[in-house]
Motif scaffolding. Sequence first.
Motif, PDB file in Angstrom:
ATOM      1  N   ASN A 180      72.384  39.234  24.470  1.00 12.41           N
ATOM      2  CA  ASN A 180      73.536  38.586  25.104  1.00 12.41           C
ATOM      3  C   ASN A 180      74.771  38.628  24.207  1.00 12.41           C
ATOM      4  O   ASN A 180      75.897  38.793  24.691  1.00 12.41           O
ATOM      5  CB  ASN A 180      73.194  37.140  25.457  1.00 12.41           C
ATOM      6  N   LEU A 181      74.569  38.466  22.917  1.00  6.73           N
ATOM      7  CA  LEU A 181      75.689  38.508  21.983  1.00  6.73           C
ATOM      8  C   LEU A 181      76.308  39.904  21.941  1.00  6.73           C
ATOM      9  O   LEU A 181      77.538  40.049  21.954  1.00  6.73           O
ATOM     10  CB  LEU A 181      75.225  38.078  20.591  1.00  6.73           C
ATOM     11  N   ILE A 182      75.468  40.923  21.899  1.00  9.95           N
ATOM     12  CA  ILE A 182      75.977  42.299  21.907  1.00  9.95           C
ATOM     13  C   ILE A 182      76.706  42.583  23.222  1.00  9.95           C
ATOM     14  O   ILE A 182      77.757  43.234  23.246  1.00  9.95           O
ATOM     15  CB  ILE A 182      74.836  43.306  21.687  1.00  9.95           C
ATOM     16  N   LYS A 183      76.169  42.064  24.314  1.00 11.56           N
ATOM     17  CA  LYS A 183      76.810  42.263  25.620  1.00 11.56           C
ATOM     18  C   LYS A 183      78.210  41.674  25.641  1.00 11.56           C
ATOM     19  O   LYS A 183      79.152  42.273  26.180  1.00 11.56           O
ATOM     20  CB  LYS A 183      75.952  41.631  26.715  1.00 11.56           C
ATOM     21  N   SER A 184      78.382  40.492  25.038  1.00  6.88           N
ATOM     22  CA  SER A 184      79.703  39.860  25.027  1.00  6.88           C
ATOM     23  C   SER A 184      80.690  40.609  24.138  1.00  6.88           C
ATOM     24  O   SER A 184      81.904  40.505  24.322  1.00  6.88           O
ATOM     25  CB  SER A 184      79.587  38.410  24.558  1.00  6.88           C
TER      26      SER A 184
END
Length: 344
Positions: free
Chosen positions: A89-93
């Motif tokens: 999720n962090l990489i996606k953001s």
Amino acid sequence: MALRHHWRGLVVVLTAFFCLTALITTESNSRGASPAVQTPTRPRTVTTSSGRVPDLGPGASLHGKQLFPPDNPWNQDISNLPVDPNSANLIKSMGPNDVLHPDFGTTWQGRPNGIPYIVVAGTQPLVPISFRSYGGESDPGPYPVPRNAPIEGGPDSGTDSDRHVLVIDRDHWKLYEMFSARPVNNGVSWIAGSGAVFDLKSNAVRPAGWTSADAAGLPIFPGLVRYDEVFETREIKHALRFTVPRTRRAYIYPARHYASGDPDPNLPPMGLRVRLKASFDISRYEPPIQVILRALKKYGMFVADNGGGWFLSGAPDPRWSNDQLGMLKTVKGSDFEVVRMDMR
């Protein structure tokens, strides 16, 4: 029988002749005669620095001298630490399809491209510094800033540049950094938005909640890709620094400050550390780019400020090849993973 004695005598004479010739040749060489010319070996890099003493001047080589103690977070090998449970999720953001962008090189729009620095001697005169924006969170002057200290974006840069000034005192082994810095009276004094001093012999960090010359309250200089490391020592032995467009209203060690009002847990906090995945194949890249990519696997990089997505910081140098650095743009955000935040 007489013939045999004749040949035996001839052998003795020839043996004596060759021994005498060898003795004369050895004696001649010992008195300075030139030895036989040898085929040259492949050229190699020879370090002329003695005792790893940094050079002086803008963009000077540190000759491999380490910043901060070996156990400092910047020098931590994080290649084997667990992946954060929220990494995806962090990489996606941060943009999984966005590419790594070298925010440094030779020049950009006629200005040096990157965050410059200068190395000074311990005898460099101290000058007054007046802080305008974050005086309460700045280390007071004076600082050893020379008149010719390079300014990020150039001396005439405007609001489109952070106008960082970085000074390394090689004898006292201290780092002085300023944000939004401008010289007064040709450098007799300086004004700046904020400033921070780091003892490069210590693991001390900024007070909790304090900024620095960087939004995360981190030092800037240790996170730069530098020409001397890539081409002289051919190894980067520390973490690097990068920016993302959106961050969380939070920071994690060793960061000390945030610059956001958004509490979204899927946004990266200041100080979040990512690394290039171990499975990423770097063999197709040219050797200088492999130096950078190996560091991103072993030491990773810290979220240090709001800015361009996946913008990797470095120092400008006219010797960089912008085309070569452009190879970094084939690395995507999805090629990184977040290091588990409670394991650092």
